[in-house]
Structures are given as structure tokens and as C-alpha cells.
Motif scaffolding. Structure first.
Motif, PDB file in Angstrom:
ATOM      1  N   LEU A  11       0.768  -1.112  -0.214  1.00 41.64           N
ATOM      2  CA  LEU A  11       0.068  -0.076   0.052  1.00 41.64           C
ATOM      3  C   LEU A  11       0.995   1.215   0.019  1.00 41.64           C
ATOM      4  N   VAL A  12       0.705   2.121  -0.839  1.00 40.71           N
ATOM      5  CA  VAL A  12       1.258   3.551  -0.899  1.00 40.71           C
ATOM      6  C   VAL A  12       0.278   4.627  -1.093  1.00 40.71           C
ATOM      7  N   HIS A  13       0.678   5.834  -0.831  1.00 41.05           N
ATOM      8  CA  HIS A  13      -0.106   6.959  -1.109  1.00 41.05           C
ATOM      9  C   HIS A  13       0.230   7.263  -2.644  1.00 41.05           C
ATOM     10  N   SER A  14      -0.998   8.175  -3.128  1.00 41.58           N
ATOM     11  CA  SER A  14      -0.606   8.594  -4.459  1.00 41.58           C
ATOM     12  C   SER A  14       0.532   9.479  -4.493  1.00 41.58           C
ATOM     13  N   GLY A  15       1.423   9.092  -5.674  1.00 42.81           N
ATOM     14  CA  GLY A  15       2.657   9.938  -5.819  1.00 42.81           C
ATOM     15  C   GLY A  15       3.887   9.067  -5.325  1.00 42.81           C
ATOM     16  N   GLY A  16       3.589   7.997  -4.504  1.00 42.57           N
ATOM     17  CA  GLY A  16       4.548   7.133  -4.123  1.00 42.57           C
ATOM     18  C   GLY A  16       5.403   6.435  -5.033  1.00 42.57           C
ATOM     19  N   SER A  17       6.162   5.604  -4.471  1.00 43.35           N
ATOM     20  CA  SER A  17       6.844   4.765  -5.284  1.00 43.35           C
ATOM     21  C   SER A  17       7.169   3.157  -4.651  1.00 43.35           C
ATOM     22  N   LEU A  18       7.079   2.215  -5.573  1.00 44.02           N
ATOM     23  CA  LEU A  18       7.319   0.914  -5.134  1.00 44.02           C
ATOM     24  C   LEU A  18       8.161   0.257  -6.396  1.00 44.02           C
ATOM     25  N   THR A  19       8.945  -0.882  -5.799  1.00 40.43           N
ATOM     26  CA  THR A  19       9.644  -1.544  -6.707  1.00 40.43           C
ATOM     27  C   THR A  19       9.154  -3.041  -6.354  1.00 40.43           C
ATOM     28  N   LEU A  20       8.964  -3.792  -7.576  1.00 46.10           N
ATOM     29  CA  LEU A  20       8.374  -5.218  -7.662  1.00 46.10           C
ATOM     30  C   LEU A  20       9.773  -5.862  -8.199  1.00 46.10           C
ATOM     31  N   SER A  21       9.956  -7.077  -7.657  1.00 52.67           N
ATOM     32  CA  SER A  21      10.719  -8.318  -7.772  1.00 52.67           C
ATOM     33  C   SER A  21      10.190  -9.544  -8.420  1.00 52.67           C
ATOM     34  N   CYS A  22      10.676 -10.096  -9.349  1.00 54.16           N
ATOM     35  CA  CYS A  22      10.296 -11.578  -9.570  1.00 54.16           C
ATOM     36  C   CYS A  22      11.661 -12.150 -10.036  1.00 54.16           C
ATOM     37  N   ALA A  23      11.950 -13.349  -9.092  1.00 60.02           N
ATOM     38  CA  ALA A  23      12.940 -14.098  -9.060  1.00 60.02           C
ATOM     39  C   ALA A  23      12.872 -15.401  -9.452  1.00 60.02           C
ATOM     40  N   ALA A  24      13.447 -15.739 -10.672  1.00 60.93           N
ATOM     41  CA  ALA A  24      13.178 -17.141 -11.552  1.00 60.93           C
ATOM     42  C   ALA A  24      14.133 -18.078 -11.070  1.00 60.93           C
ATOM     43  N   SER A  25      13.601 -19.289 -11.034  1.00 58.59           N
ATOM     44  CA  SER A  25      14.501 -20.331 -10.935  1.00 58.59           C
ATOM     45  C   SER A  25      13.883 -21.792 -11.658  1.00 58.59           C
ATOM     46  N   GLY A  26      14.918 -22.499 -12.118  1.00 62.58           N
ATOM     47  CA  GLY A  26      14.496 -23.615 -13.116  1.00 62.58           C
ATOM     48  C   GLY A  26      14.597 -23.042 -14.509  1.00 62.58           C
ATOM     49  N   ILE A  27      14.952 -22.075 -14.792  1.00 63.19           N
ATOM     50  CA  ILE A  27      14.788 -21.748 -16.205  1.00 63.19           C
ATOM     51  C   ILE A  27      16.075 -21.015 -16.590  1.00 63.19           C
ATOM     52  N   ASP A  28      16.441 -21.292 -18.063  1.00 58.13           N
ATOM     53  CA  ASP A  28      17.610 -20.052 -18.558  1.00 58.13           C
ATOM     54  C   ASP A  28      16.983 -18.890 -18.687  1.00 58.13           C
ATOM     55  N   PHE A  29      17.140 -18.302 -17.588  1.00 54.33           N
ATOM     56  CA  PHE A  29      16.404 -16.739 -17.304  1.00 54.33           C
ATOM     57  C   PHE A  29      16.783 -15.757 -18.541  1.00 54.33           C
ATOM     58  N   SER A  30      18.181 -15.943 -18.884  1.00 56.53           N
ATOM     59  CA  SER A  30      18.669 -15.168 -19.908  1.00 56.53           C
ATOM     60  C   SER A  30      17.808 -14.897 -21.207  1.00 56.53           C
TER      61      SER A  30
END
Length: 116
Positions: A11-30
Motif C-alpha cells: 500500500l502506498v499513497h498517490s505519488g509514492g514509489s514501489l519496486t516489484l521483484s520477480c526471481a526465477a528459478s528452473g529456467i535459463d532466465f537470460s
């Protein structure tokens, strides 16, 4: 076993910032194109941002200039940095690993709520 594990959001107020991350495993991510989607309540799923193996990026018009997608192949992780958030950005965000247009693997989803 392929896994895409998301973190971040909240939860963030309008004008704020967030960063999402997604970590992969089991695949050749690149070699995968990584994509962030979102789905707001009662609305269709929407592509937010994508980044291919060459780090070419694309964004939906509504987030251009506010969101940035990046990838760290050494960490098998894709990020979505979101700034100047608006209430209309409220949605469940999903990461996806794609090859040749096929949406192969999905993260578990994470809620982003922007209050006005």
C-alpha cells in the motif's frame, strides 16, 4: 521445477514509489522475455512492461515515464520500479516469462494499492 517468485508491492499513497521483484528459478532466465502484467478488479489483464534478452523494453502508454523495467541475469531477477503512482495503478501485478510470444511461466501475483 520452474518458479517465479514475486516480492514487493503493498500500500502506498498517490505519488509514492514501489519496486516489484520477480526471481526465477528452473529456467535459463537470460533467454526469456520477461513481462509484467497487471489486472485491476473487474478489468482485463493488461501488459505493463516487457524486457527482452537484449534489454529492449516496451511499456503501456499509461506508465511511460513513471515505471522502469530492468533485469539482472546474474540474479535471475526482473524488477519493476514504479514511481509517481496513481490510484489507477492499483491492481494485482504478475510477472511472466515468455519465449516466442508464448506466456510460459507466471509469478504468484502481488497486490499494489495506491490510495488517493
Amino acid at each position: 521445477q520452474v518458479q517465479l517468485v514475486q516480492s514487493g508491492g503493498g500500500l502506498v499513497h498517490s505519488g509514492g514509489s514501489l519496486t516489484l521483484s520477480c526471481a526465477a528459478s528452473g529456467i535459463d532466465f537470460s533467454v526469456y522475455r520477461m513481462v509484467w502484467y497487471r489486472q485491476a478488479l473487474g478489468k482485463k489483464r493488461e501488459l505493463v512492461a516487457g524486457i527482452n534478452r537484449f534489454r529492449d523494453t516496451n511499456y503501456v502508454d499509461s506508465v511511460k515515464g513513471r515505471f522502469t523495467i530492468t533485469r539482472d541475469n546474474a540474479k535471475n531477477t526482473v524488477y519493476l520500479q514504479m514511481t509517481s503512482l496513481k490510484p489507477e495503478d492499483t491492481a494485482v501485478y504478475y510477472c511472466n516469462a515468455e519465449i516466442g510470444g508464448a506466456e510460459l511461466y507466471w509469478g504468484q501475483g502481488t497486490q499494489v494499492t495506491v490510495s488517493s
